[in-house]
Design an enzyme around this catalytic site. Structure first.
Site, PDB file in Angstrom:
ATOM      1  N   GLY A  38       0.769  -1.244   0.000  1.00 18.30           N
ATOM      2  CA  GLY A  38       0.000   0.000   0.000  1.00 18.30           C
ATOM      3  C   GLY A  38       0.797   1.290   0.000  1.00 18.30           C
ATOM      4  N   ASP A  94       0.654   3.341   4.217  1.00 22.51           N
ATOM      5  CA  ASP A  94      -0.451   4.058   3.593  1.00 22.51           C
ATOM      6  C   ASP A  94      -1.446   4.558   4.633  1.00 22.51           C
ATOM      7  OD1 ASP A  94      -1.252   1.482   4.270  1.00 22.51           O
ATOM      8  OD2 ASP A  94      -2.048   0.967   2.293  1.00 22.51           O
ATOM      9  N   ASP A  97      -4.583   2.252  10.986  1.00 22.37           N
ATOM     10  CA  ASP A  97      -5.943   1.852  11.339  1.00 22.37           C
ATOM     11  C   ASP A  97      -5.935   1.446  12.819  1.00 22.37           C
ATOM     12  OD1 ASP A  97      -8.626   1.167  10.959  1.00 22.37           O
ATOM     13  OD2 ASP A  97      -8.151  -0.852  10.297  1.00 22.37           O
ATOM     14  N   LYS A 125      -6.988   6.834  10.452  1.00 22.24           N
ATOM     15  CA  LYS A 125      -8.435   6.734  10.658  1.00 22.24           C
ATOM     16  C   LYS A 125      -8.799   7.168  12.063  1.00 22.24           C
ATOM     17  CE  LYS A 125     -10.042   3.262   7.498  1.00 22.24           C
ATOM     18  NZ  LYS A 125     -10.626   1.932   7.345  1.00 22.24           N
ATOM     19  N   PHE A 146     -13.900   2.671   4.535  1.00 20.17           N
ATOM     20  CA  PHE A 146     -12.910   1.886   3.798  1.00 20.17           C
ATOM     21  C   PHE A 146     -12.509   2.640   2.535  1.00 20.17           C
ATOM     22  CE2 PHE A 146     -11.125  -1.336   1.094  1.00 20.17           C
ATOM     23  CZ  PHE A 146     -10.317  -2.028   1.991  1.00 20.17           C
ATOM     24  N   ASP A 153      -5.762  -0.708  -1.695  1.00 20.46           N
ATOM     25  CA  ASP A 153      -6.524  -1.637  -2.533  1.00 20.46           C
ATOM     26  C   ASP A 153      -7.802  -2.107  -1.865  1.00 20.46           C
ATOM     27  OD1 ASP A 153      -5.192  -3.293  -0.527  1.00 20.46           O
ATOM     28  OD2 ASP A 153      -5.928  -4.992  -1.694  1.00 20.46           O
ATOM     29  N   ARG A 159      -5.509   0.185  -6.728  1.00 27.34           N
ATOM     30  CA  ARG A 159      -4.297   0.833  -6.201  1.00 27.34           C
ATOM     31  C   ARG A 159      -3.810   1.964  -7.097  1.00 27.34           C
ATOM     32  NH1 ARG A 159      -2.220  -2.388  -2.022  1.00 27.34           N
ATOM     33  NH2 ARG A 159      -2.414  -4.628  -2.288  1.00 27.34           N
TER      34      ARG A 159
HETATM   35  P1  5GP Z   1      -3.455  -1.619  11.126  1.00 30.87           P
HETATM   36  O1  5GP Z   1      -2.417  -2.636  11.399  1.00 30.87           O
HETATM   37  O2  5GP Z   1      -3.071  -0.215  11.522  1.00 30.87           O
HETATM   38  O3  5GP Z   1      -4.788  -2.020  11.673  1.00 30.87           O
HETATM   39  O4  5GP Z   1      -3.742  -1.655   9.594  1.00 30.87           O
HETATM   40  C1  5GP Z   1      -2.945  -1.102   8.654  1.00 30.87           C
HETATM   41  C2  5GP Z   1      -3.187  -1.815   7.339  1.00 30.87           C
HETATM   42  O5  5GP Z   1      -4.586  -2.174   7.169  1.00 30.87           O
HETATM   43  C3  5GP Z   1      -2.853  -0.902   6.202  1.00 30.87           C
HETATM   44  O6  5GP Z   1      -1.523  -1.074   5.813  1.00 30.87           O
HETATM   45  C4  5GP Z   1      -3.822  -1.354   5.136  1.00 30.87           C
HETATM   46  O7  5GP Z   1      -3.243  -2.410   4.409  1.00 30.87           O
HETATM   47  C5  5GP Z   1      -5.013  -1.924   5.855  1.00 30.87           C
HETATM   48  N1  5GP Z   1      -6.169  -0.977   5.900  1.00 30.87           N
HETATM   49  C6  5GP Z   1      -6.723  -0.420   6.989  1.00 30.87           C
HETATM   50  N2  5GP Z   1      -7.741   0.392   6.662  1.00 30.87           N
HETATM   51  C7  5GP Z   1      -7.843   0.356   5.323  1.00 30.87           C
HETATM   52  C8  5GP Z   1      -8.714   1.011   4.366  1.00 30.87           C
HETATM   53  O8  5GP Z   1      -9.618   1.802   4.660  1.00 30.87           O
HETATM   54  N3  5GP Z   1      -8.510   0.704   3.057  1.00 30.87           N
HETATM   55  C9  5GP Z   1      -7.539  -0.149   2.650  1.00 30.87           C
HETATM   56  N4  5GP Z   1      -7.423  -0.350   1.345  1.00 30.87           N
HETATM   57  N5  5GP Z   1      -6.697  -0.770   3.514  1.00 30.87           N
HETATM   58  C10 5GP Z   1      -6.843  -0.514   4.831  1.00 30.87           C
HETATM   59 MG    MG Z   2      -0.992  -2.333   4.052  1.00 32.51          MG
END
Ligand code: 5GP
Ligand code: MG
Length: 172
Positions: A38, A94, A97, A125, A146, A153, A159
């Site tokens: 990403g 990217d 979350d 987020k 999302f 993606d 992407r």
């Molecule tokens: P975390 O480990 O912070 O929960 O998640 C990070 C990863 O979750 C990001 O690198 C991404 O791949 C994915 N992710 C979280 N939210 C989104 C979103 O709204 N859209 C997309 N495409 N990927 C997300």
């Molecule tokens: Mg990712």
């Protein structure tokens, strides 16, 4: 598709982030480490605005869904990562979350002997974080939707979009 951030908005913010990063790392050799897949588009745009000598490294982290009671495991694949021992690192993703991916990878980099690790995320987020973590550089805070495009993606598609959009209901 609803456009959340236009290509122009993203480019303007990337220029600002690059200026901040340039001030931080002037005179200090560093390595930009992108989290696959990403962060690729963001990384490619950002490094061309930083205007300092830098190296690039890539790392992959995939998260496998756990059972209802476990959070799932994060599998780190770092065969594309150059030797980071003694290097100052800027770890890029990217989107932040829950915070699990980037905080786990910061620890991974420290175990590999990095001299310092700073972090940069394009998106953060609001109201989703589960791990206490503050990125050093954040592009935009966004609502809990999302999003796709500019590297992000859905099912490995979208992407390539130059903007960040929200998929219509039923597609994500
Ligand atoms: P975390 O480990 O912070 O929960 O998640 C990070 C990863 O979750 C990001 O690198 C991404 O791949 C994915 N992710 C979280 N939210 C989104 C979103 O709204 N859209 C997309 N495409 N990927 C997300
Ligand atoms: Mg990712």
């Amino acid at each position: 598709m609803e456009v959340l951030l236009t290509a122009d908005q993203i480019h303007a913010r990337v220029r600002e982030l690059a200026a901040d990063i340039r001030r931080q790392y002037a005179g200090q050799p560093f390595t930009v480490v992108g989290i696959l897949t990403g962060s690729l588009v963001f990384l490619a745009d950002l490094i061309r605005q930083i205007e300092l000598p830098l190296r690039i490294g890539l790392i992959e982290a995939s998260s496998y869904r756990g059972t209802a009671t476990s959070a799932g495991t994060l599998v780190v694949q770092d065969s594309l990562l150059p030797d980071v021992a003694g290097r100052h690192l800027l770890l890029m993703d990217d989107i932040l979350d829950t915070g699990r991916t980037i905080s786990t990878l910061v620890e991974h980099m420290k175990h590999r002997g990095a001299a310092s690790v700073r972090t940069c995320v394009l998106l953060r987020k609001i109201g989703r974080q589960q791990v206490e973590f503050e990125p050093d550089y954040t592009g935009f805070s966004i609502p809990d939707k999302f999003v796709v495009g500019y590297g992000l993606d859905f099912d490995d598609d979208y992407r390539h979009l130059p903007f960040i959009g929200v998929l219509p209901d039923g597609h994500a």
